[in-house]
Motif scaffolding. Structure first.
Motif, PDB file in Angstrom:
ATOM      1  N   GLN A  88     -91.735  -5.716  68.272  1.00 32.37           N
ATOM      2  CA  GLN A  88     -91.648  -7.104  67.830  1.00 32.37           C
ATOM      3  C   GLN A  88     -91.252  -7.115  66.323  1.00 32.37           C
ATOM      4  O   GLN A  88     -90.646  -7.866  65.779  1.00 32.37           O
ATOM      5  N   LYS A 152     -98.715 -10.406  59.661  1.00 32.79           N
ATOM      6  CA  LYS A 152     -98.347 -11.538  60.507  1.00 32.79           C
ATOM      7  C   LYS A 152     -98.596 -11.235  62.131  1.00 32.79           C
ATOM      8  O   LYS A 152     -99.248 -11.959  62.856  1.00 32.79           O
ATOM      9  N   LEU A 153     -97.625 -10.230  62.599  1.00 30.24           N
ATOM     10  CA  LEU A 153     -97.653  -9.987  63.847  1.00 30.24           C
ATOM     11  C   LEU A 153     -98.980  -9.125  64.385  1.00 30.24           C
ATOM     12  O   LEU A 153     -99.504  -9.362  65.639  1.00 30.24           O
ATOM     13  N   THR A 155    -101.937 -10.042  63.220  1.00 30.74           N
ATOM     14  CA  THR A 155    -102.790 -11.110  63.297  1.00 30.74           C
ATOM     15  C   THR A 155    -102.619 -11.935  64.743  1.00 30.74           C
ATOM     16  O   THR A 155    -103.699 -12.347  65.363  1.00 30.74           O
ATOM     17  N   GLN A 156    -101.191 -12.385  64.944  1.00 31.19           N
ATOM     18  CA  GLN A 156    -100.989 -12.793  66.197  1.00 31.19           C
ATOM     19  C   GLN A 156    -101.512 -12.310  67.418  1.00 31.19           C
ATOM     20  O   GLN A 156    -102.014 -12.572  68.374  1.00 31.19           O
ATOM     21  N   THR A 159    -105.077 -12.706  67.767  1.00 32.36           N
ATOM     22  CA  THR A 159    -105.500 -13.724  68.497  1.00 32.36           C
ATOM     23  C   THR A 159    -105.113 -14.065  69.961  1.00 32.36           C
ATOM     24  O   THR A 159    -105.870 -14.525  70.746  1.00 32.36           O
ATOM     25  N   ASN A 160    -104.043 -13.305  70.128  1.00 28.03           N
ATOM     26  CA  ASN A 160    -103.692 -13.263  71.756  1.00 28.03           C
ATOM     27  C   ASN A 160    -104.609 -12.758  72.555  1.00 28.03           C
ATOM     28  O   ASN A 160    -104.929 -13.102  73.761  1.00 28.03           O
ATOM     29  N   ASN A 163    -107.603 -14.899  72.648  1.00 29.24           N
ATOM     30  CA  ASN A 163    -107.350 -16.301  73.763  1.00 29.24           C
ATOM     31  C   ASN A 163    -107.342 -15.715  75.172  1.00 29.24           C
ATOM     32  O   ASN A 163    -107.597 -16.721  76.115  1.00 29.24           O
ATOM     33  N   GLN A 515    -106.007 -24.092  67.491  1.00 29.87           N
ATOM     34  CA  GLN A 515    -104.595 -23.980  67.299  1.00 29.87           C
ATOM     35  C   GLN A 515    -104.264 -23.665  65.809  1.00 29.87           C
ATOM     36  O   GLN A 515    -103.222 -24.203  65.466  1.00 29.87           O
TER      37      GLN A 515
END
Length: 696
Positions: A88, A152-153, A155-156, A159-160, A163, A515
């Motif tokens: 990524q 940033k990535l 943290t994403q 989060t994924n 979820n 979100q």
């Protein structure tokens, strides 16, 4: 306190036209196998290890290039997730071009440039392709790897993971691979919040140095370009690039179970059970069994005409679709038959899966079924050849798998030479009825007792493939306790029936995180059953529901929908703001203990509640605290079922009553997709702040 959820459904419009009368009483007769004309790509070998393949196609002024690295399966161990995250980050700019400038350069020429952990690709009109290809090469060779992008990535990614924590399909995929291959195998290991949290930018750089290299790589050009132009461009962009020399890893063989077993993971929020019937196979593309296996799998579960689909969907209506797949290549892969079915039908679906697998292993397919399957596959395969990129894929497959040069030119001839005897032979060899793992991920309260009746060993696992020694208890193993006693204990734990009966109104304000947005929630209730709730953002109401005791509506923006007679009837069955009082005083409510389940690592009684209208919900009461810790209910719209799970925690005393200050709500659909809302109470008002005008 009663929980009200607004479910907003869209409408679908379908159109149908029939231009001529077609005899549908008989399937069309199979035609002959198409004759394939496949043009061989031009192939170059660069000194640094890159194999260049060029497929000319001048019909459109467009060129695409893909760069792929044949590194083989890679074990990440305690750094699981680092390779994906590194891939990524290749899209986050270069050493000389920040991400914004890089993206702007791509957009200005109308190109597409994407990078990943296995390489990347570029596509553009012919006159801009050189620039697009240069940008792809720059991103591969000189990634920026900034701390800002990494944070940033990362943290994403975290989060994924959060979820998908309650997604039955995601859990099934993870656990199935871990059990089939083993957690220390490249195909069995998985990333977790712990492994991702521990990663650093240096880990990303180390992974890049280890795996992003010209060694064992394939560069494919397809489109409006000549072999000479492609070779010159490849040399210009990648000719001087060097990197680590890769070797294909050697992996130990993994054994299948000695006998069939059912591996179960409990996901209480699952609307459906995810089923996988899996076994390991060793099938090389140059194996004589390759084409018979392809056809056998196609007949069993390769499409909407297959046996599994026709059985589980068309005959029994258990699922929207049931399929099977089988891998092939240089390493062990899997045969996998799968479907999503209603929890209550999981045992029946498993039985049908096993029945169809056994049938194809013991009975020859008919001549008609064989001919029809061949014809359907022939047409699909030939249609795929319209994409010129397939030719390049064929060429790289031949090189990677050491296949005969005419492998794809004679593909359909060998496919169509398969006999019914061949199907029977390979089905017995590769579809291992007697050595299969049957993975079932869903709500055990609704399917575990049924699975036990199949007579196969059952093993319980958690969502990360670790054995569960204290398995969730079903109704048959729950301690002898009456549902009414559980409800009485809850009422006493929250303040007692006397105090509960004194409540005539409740006003609550909450903040809700969704979100990345912050929303305000306001709810007011007045006995016996008046209720109004609104959700606001920035002071503007975005959703609202209201019931005045006789009628009501739900509104989102300008769209307003009146409550149905069924919804009104369900509202009217309650005469108390503490719904558990109605459970005990109204004999039309039916209560039953369904078992003991883990909720947030603590045992809880699972109580099924059927209200006077017939609507069923499930409530979980913590055995130690006696408090309600979870509520599950379903709603159906447009023939799709949605499960709503509300976790209640952080109980505090308001006057003489205990109420929850945190509600985590998950809404999951039949496809396994889910959304989670966290609501935090900021204020409760008991018997004040509510008037009859609030419900007009």
């Amino acid at each position: 306190m009663k929980k009200y959820i607004m479910i907003l459904a869209g409408a679908c419009l379908m159109q149908y036209a029939q231009a001529q009368t077609i005899d549908r009483s008989h399937p069309p007769k199979p035609g002959p196998a198409p004759v394939l004309t496949i043009k061989d790509p031009v192939i170059y070998k660069m000194p640094n290890g890159i194999t260049v393949l060029v497929v000319e196609d001048h019909r459109l002024p467009k060129v695409s290039a893909s760069f792929s690295i044949d590194a083989g399966p890679r074990t990440e161990g305690p750094k699981a997730g680092v390779i994906s995250l590194m891939g990524q980050m290749l899209n986050e700019g270069t050493k000389t071009m920040p991400k914004a400038a890089f993206d702007d350069a791509v957009d200005k020429i109308g190109a597409t440039v994407d990078l990943n952990a296995n390489g990347g690709g570029a596509s553009a009109l012919t006159r801009y392709f050189k620039d697009a290809f240069g940008l792809m090469g720059l991103a591969l060779k000189e990634p920026a790897f900034t701390q800002e992008s990494f944070d940033k990535l990362k943290t994403q990614a975290l989060t994924n993971l959060k979820n998908s924590a309650k997604s039955a399909p995601a859990i099934a995929s993870r656990v199935s691979n871990a059990l089939v291959y083993g957690k220390d195998h490249p195909n069995g290991e998985f990333e977790t919040e712990q492994t991702i949290s521990a990663l650093t930018v240096q880990d990303i750089k180390d992974a890049y140095a280890a795996y992003i290299t010209p060694s064992r790589s394939y560069l494919t050009f397809v489109g409006d370009i000549t072999p000479a132009q492609a070779k010159a461009l490849a040399t210009e962009v990648f000719g001087k690039w060097t990197g680590k020399a890769l070797t294909l890893p050697k992996l130990p063989e993994v054994a299948n179970p000695s006998k069939p077993e059912i591996d179960v993971v409990n996901v209480p929020s699952a609307v459906q059970s995810q089923i996988h019937v899996v076994n390991l196979v060793d099938l090389k593309k140059n194996d004589p069994d390759y084409f018979p296996v392809l056809l056998a799998n196609y007949i069993l579960g390769g499409g909407a005409e297959s046996r599994l689909f026709m059985n589980l969907r068309e005959k029994h209506g258990f699922t929207y679709g049931a399929y099977s797949s089988i891998g092939s290549g240089r390493f062990q892969t899997t045969f996998d038959a799968s479907a999503q079915v209603r929890n209550a039908k999981a045992d029946s679906a498993v039985a049908e899966f096993l029945s169809e697998i056994k049938r194809i292993r013991t009975e020859k397919v008919s001549d008609e079924e064989l001919a029809t399957a061949k014809a359907l596959y022939n047409g699909s395969f030939a249609l795929g050849l319209e994409d010129p990129a397939r030719t390049a894929t064929f060429a790289s497959n031949i090189l990677i798998n050491n296949l005969p040069a005419d492998f794809y030119k004679t593909y359909l001839q060998r496919f169509n030479a398969v006999t019914a005897d061949d199907i029977l032979r390979v089905a017995q060899k590769y579809f291992l009825y007697d050595n299969a793992r049957i993975m079932v991920v869903g709500n055990t309260a609704q399917m575990l007792d049924g699975l036990k009746k199949l007579g196969l060993p059952i093993k319980m696992y958690d969502a990360y493939a670790s054995p569960v020694t204290d398995a969730p208890k079903t109704a048959g193993t729950a301690v002898m306790v009456q549902a009414a006693d559980v409800i009485k204990d809850y009422i006493n734990a929250t303040g007692g029936a006397t105090e509960a009966k004194k409540i005539t109104s409740i006003a609550v304000t909450m903040s809700m995180a969704y979100q990345g947005m912050s929303l305000d929630v306001s709810q007011k209730k007045m006995a016996p059953n008046k209720d109004v709730m609104s959700i606001s953002m920035g002071g503007n109401v975005v959703m609202k529901s209201l019931f005045d005791g006789d009628k009501g509506y739900q509104q989102q923006g300008p769209n307003k929908k009146d409550m149905t007679p069924e919804e009104i009837a369900q509202k009217k069955v309650y005469t108390s703001l503490t719904e558990q009082l109605d459970y005990l005083t109204n004999p039309a409510f039916k209560l039953s203990i369904k078992g003991i389940q883990k909720v947030n690592d603590a045992d809880a009684y699972q109580v099924e509640v059927i209200d006077p209208t017939g609507k069923t919900s499930t409530e979980y009461y913590d055995i130690k605290s006696k408090l309600l810790v979870r509520n599950e209910s379903t709603t159906t719209a447009n023939n799709a079922t949605t499960l709503i799970t509300s976790d209640l925690s952080d109980y505090r005393k308001i006057g003489n009553i205990m109420l929850p200050y945190k509600i985590t709500q998950t809404i999951a659909n039949e496809g396994g997709q889910s959304q989670t809302f966290v609501m935090t109470v900021t204020d409760y008002k008991i018997n004040t702040g509510v008037t009859a005008d609030d419900f007009k």
